[in-house]
Design a protein around this motif. Structure first.
Motif, PDB file in Angstrom:
ATOM      1  N   TYR A 228       3.088   6.364   4.620  1.00  0.00           N
ATOM      2  CA  TYR A 228       2.201   5.288   4.180  1.00  0.00           C
ATOM      3  C   TYR A 228       2.223   5.224   2.663  1.00  0.00           C
ATOM      4  O   TYR A 228       2.784   6.104   1.978  1.00  0.00           O
ATOM      5  N   GLY A 229       1.607   4.171   2.131  1.00  0.00           N
ATOM      6  CA  GLY A 229       1.519   4.003   0.692  1.00  0.00           C
ATOM      7  C   GLY A 229       0.091   3.713   0.270  1.00  0.00           C
ATOM      8  O   GLY A 229      -0.725   3.211   1.062  1.00  0.00           O
ATOM      9  N   VAL A 230      -0.210   4.039  -0.984  1.00  0.00           N
ATOM     10  CA  VAL A 230      -1.513   3.730  -1.577  1.00  0.00           C
ATOM     11  C   VAL A 230      -1.252   2.961  -2.864  1.00  0.00           C
ATOM     12  O   VAL A 230      -0.576   3.465  -3.766  1.00  0.00           O
ATOM     13  N   PHE A 242     -14.986   0.685  -4.873  1.00  0.00           N
ATOM     14  CA  PHE A 242     -13.818   0.341  -4.076  1.00  0.00           C
ATOM     15  C   PHE A 242     -14.241   0.044  -2.643  1.00  0.00           C
ATOM     16  O   PHE A 242     -14.800   0.907  -1.964  1.00  0.00           O
ATOM     17  N   THR A 243     -13.997  -1.189  -2.219  1.00  0.00           N
ATOM     18  CA  THR A 243     -14.316  -1.598  -0.853  1.00  0.00           C
ATOM     19  C   THR A 243     -13.063  -1.528   0.007  1.00  0.00           C
ATOM     20  O   THR A 243     -11.956  -1.339  -0.486  1.00  0.00           O
ATOM     21  N   ARG A 244     -13.245  -1.698   1.298  1.00  0.00           N
ATOM     22  CA  ARG A 244     -12.126  -1.630   2.239  1.00  0.00           C
ATOM     23  C   ARG A 244     -11.551  -3.043   2.391  1.00  0.00           C
ATOM     24  O   ARG A 244     -12.058  -3.863   3.154  1.00  0.00           O
ATOM     25  N   GLU A 245     -10.472  -3.270   1.671  1.00  0.00           N
ATOM     26  CA  GLU A 245      -9.871  -4.607   1.526  1.00  0.00           C
ATOM     27  C   GLU A 245      -9.174  -5.056   2.809  1.00  0.00           C
ATOM     28  O   GLU A 245      -8.613  -4.242   3.540  1.00  0.00           O
ATOM     29  N   GLY A 246      -9.207  -6.364   3.062  1.00  0.00           N
ATOM     30  CA  GLY A 246      -8.797  -6.910   4.341  1.00  0.00           C
ATOM     31  C   GLY A 246      -7.364  -6.670   4.759  1.00  0.00           C
ATOM     32  O   GLY A 246      -7.102  -6.318   5.919  1.00  0.00           O
ATOM     33  N   VAL A 247      -6.404  -6.878   3.865  1.00  0.00           N
ATOM     34  CA  VAL A 247      -5.001  -6.645   4.220  1.00  0.00           C
ATOM     35  C   VAL A 247      -4.781  -5.178   4.540  1.00  0.00           C
ATOM     36  O   VAL A 247      -4.055  -4.822   5.474  1.00  0.00           O
ATOM     37  N   SER A 248      -5.435  -4.313   3.777  1.00  0.00           N
ATOM     38  CA  SER A 248      -5.336  -2.872   4.023  1.00  0.00           C
ATOM     39  C   SER A 248      -5.849  -2.517   5.409  1.00  0.00           C
ATOM     40  O   SER A 248      -5.233  -1.728   6.139  1.00  0.00           O
ATOM     41  N   LEU A 249      -6.974  -3.092   5.782  1.00  0.00           N
ATOM     42  CA  LEU A 249      -7.537  -2.825   7.100  1.00  0.00           C
ATOM     43  C   LEU A 249      -6.622  -3.335   8.201  1.00  0.00           C
ATOM     44  O   LEU A 249      -6.470  -2.700   9.248  1.00  0.00           O
ATOM     45  N   ASP A 250      -6.009  -4.481   7.971  1.00  0.00           N
ATOM     46  CA  ASP A 250      -5.152  -5.073   8.990  1.00  0.00           C
ATOM     47  C   ASP A 250      -3.834  -4.319   9.152  1.00  0.00           C
ATOM     48  O   ASP A 250      -3.351  -4.122  10.267  1.00  0.00           O
ATOM     49  N   ALA A 252      -3.019  -1.122   7.637  1.00  0.00           N
ATOM     50  CA  ALA A 252      -3.017   0.347   7.542  1.00  0.00           C
ATOM     51  C   ALA A 252      -4.428   0.897   7.726  1.00  0.00           C
ATOM     52  O   ALA A 252      -4.915   1.682   6.915  1.00  0.00           O
ATOM     53  N   ARG A 253      -5.064   0.517   8.812  1.00  0.00           N
ATOM     54  CA  ARG A 253      -6.460   0.897   9.039  1.00  0.00           C
ATOM     55  C   ARG A 253      -6.640   2.418   9.066  1.00  0.00           C
ATOM     56  O   ARG A 253      -7.599   2.959   8.520  1.00  0.00           O
ATOM     57  N   SER A 254      -5.711   3.127   9.688  1.00  0.00           N
ATOM     58  CA  SER A 254      -5.858   4.579   9.772  1.00  0.00           C
ATOM     59  C   SER A 254      -5.809   5.236   8.397  1.00  0.00           C
ATOM     60  O   SER A 254      -6.469   6.257   8.154  1.00  0.00           O
ATOM     61  N   VAL A 255      -5.050   4.650   7.488  1.00  0.00           N
ATOM     62  CA  VAL A 255      -4.952   5.194   6.132  1.00  0.00           C
ATOM     63  C   VAL A 255      -6.236   4.904   5.362  1.00  0.00           C
ATOM     64  O   VAL A 255      -6.744   5.751   4.618  1.00  0.00           O
ATOM     65  N   VAL A 256      -6.770   3.702   5.532  1.00  0.00           N
ATOM     66  CA  VAL A 256      -8.067   3.377   4.928  1.00  0.00           C
ATOM     67  C   VAL A 256      -9.113   4.382   5.388  1.00  0.00           C
ATOM     68  O   VAL A 256      -9.856   4.955   4.575  1.00  0.00           O
ATOM     69  N   VAL A 295      -2.369   0.638   1.616  1.00  0.00           N
ATOM     70  CA  VAL A 295      -3.748   0.220   1.339  1.00  0.00           C
ATOM     71  C   VAL A 295      -3.902  -0.041  -0.151  1.00  0.00           C
ATOM     72  O   VAL A 295      -3.166   0.503  -0.969  1.00  0.00           O
ATOM     73  N   ASP A 296      -4.841  -0.880  -0.486  1.00  0.00           N
ATOM     74  CA  ASP A 296      -5.093  -1.259  -1.880  1.00  0.00           C
ATOM     75  C   ASP A 296      -6.439  -0.698  -2.315  1.00  0.00           C
ATOM     76  O   ASP A 296      -7.467  -0.963  -1.680  1.00  0.00           O
TER      77      ASP A 296
END
Length: 341
Positions: A228-230, A242-250, A252-256, A295-296
């Motif tokens: 994965y990447g950060v 830092f909030t849980r950004e939408g593309v990241s959730l879609d 790479a949810r497990s990484v978030v 994730v971002d």
């Protein structure tokens, strides 16, 4: 940092991509995760060193492609990563910006433990926007990009510096790649540049994230794969959240979940909020397309309807807003995550 207006067909996700407009609905709050087992011992992230790396980049001047400051800072980053003993590659490329400027740019890729099969990527952009168009008083002025760019690069540098100092028996079980993307921030902002034609419109290329778009089409190292990447972007400002950004959730949810839960376990839940917010256009859009679930982590105001902090794309984004505590929260959390792999 990135284009703030939505684009048709840019990303086929369930997440809404934003520009300068907030989501129609308020962010959803979720419960803080329960405490888990004891965490492994990890190196201490040195916030003073990360601050110094931020200041060093800013001292070159605005890192705008085609400028002497940009070339000098790129050389400094390459030399610094090599000094840490990392394997370093440069990926030069040519591109046209939305206003028709032809630029020479380069992505910088450095690998810690290049022999490791399992890899984690740390992405950041190292360029600065050529004009502070969100600044009401100085919209054509250059900007330092202290948080927007420099703090993210500095955090990645300090992470791999700490890793490079560890004896073999204390190394994490994964390789770590620092991926510094260029030409991320020279994009067309429809909010502040409505009267300027976007010459890339209809070309199939987004005006933002030129370096990550190029990397996604010409992946370096060849055949690169990562667990994965950060993506780090705007991680150094005082009061950063830092909030849980939408593309990241879609994508790479497990990484978030891994990052935010770890932050909570080690005492940084005041920085990593369990709040879901809509997606944005950033380098992670293209690294996800390249097959690296990414994730971002970026500074999102915890209250109100603004999606970016007041310093975003203004001359206020200078060393005066940089806070060691914010960088510590991000860097220590990511070191903990790496040692849990």
């Amino acid at each position: 940092m990135k284009n703030l207006l939505p684009r048709l067909g840019l990303l086929a996700t369930a997440t809404v991509l934003l520009t300068g407009c907030p989501a129609d609905k308020k962010p959803a709050e979720t419960a803080t995760p329960p405490a888990a087992a004891e965490l492994p011992k990890v190196p201490v992230f040195n916030a003073d060193t990360a601050y110094a790396y931020t200041a060093r980049q800013v001292a070159f001047g605005p890192r705008v492609p085609n400028s002497k400051a940009h070339i000098a800072c790129g050389n400094y980053l390459v030399a610094t990563l090599k000094r840490f003993g990392l394997t370093v590659r440069e990926q030069p490329f040519q591109a046209m910006t939305f206003d028709g400027t032809q630029i020479s740019a380069r992505n910088i890729i450095a690998q810690y433990q290049p022999q490791a099969a399992r890899r984690i990527a740390l992405f950041a952009h190292w360029d600065t926007r050529p004009f502070a168009d969100a600044d009401k008083a100085h919209k054509n002025a250059p900007m330092d990009g202290a948080s927007d760019g420099a703090s993210a690069v500095a955090t990645a540098l300090e992470i791999v510096r700490e890793l490079s100092l560890q004896p073999e028996k204390m190394a994490p079980n994964v390789g770590v790649d620092v991926m510094l993307m260029d030409a991320e921030d020279w994009g067309h902002d429809e909010t502040f540049q409505a009267g300027v034609k976007n010459q890339l419109e209809g070309s199939g290329s987004d005006s933002w994230c030129l370096g990550s778009q190029y990397w996604a089409k010409h992946v370096v190292p060849t055949g690169y794969k990562a667990q994965y990447g950060v993506l780090l972007d705007m991680v150094g400002a005082k009061g950063g959240r830092f909030t849980r950004e939408g593309v990241s959730l879609d994508k790479a949810r497990s990484v978030v979940d891994k990052i935010w839960n770890t932050a909570a376990k080690i005492g940084y839940s005041d920085y990593f909020l369990f709040t879901d917010t809509s997606g944005i256009v950033d380098d992670h859009v293209y690294t996800n397309q390249a097959g690296v679930p990414t994730v971002d982590i970026y500074d999102h105001p915890p209250y109100g309807n603004d999606f970016f902090p007041a310093y975003h794309h203004t001359t206020a984004d200078n060393m005066g807003i940089i806070d060691r505590k914010t960088m510590k929260a991000v860097g220590q959390t990511l070191l903990q995550v790496l040692y849990q792999e």
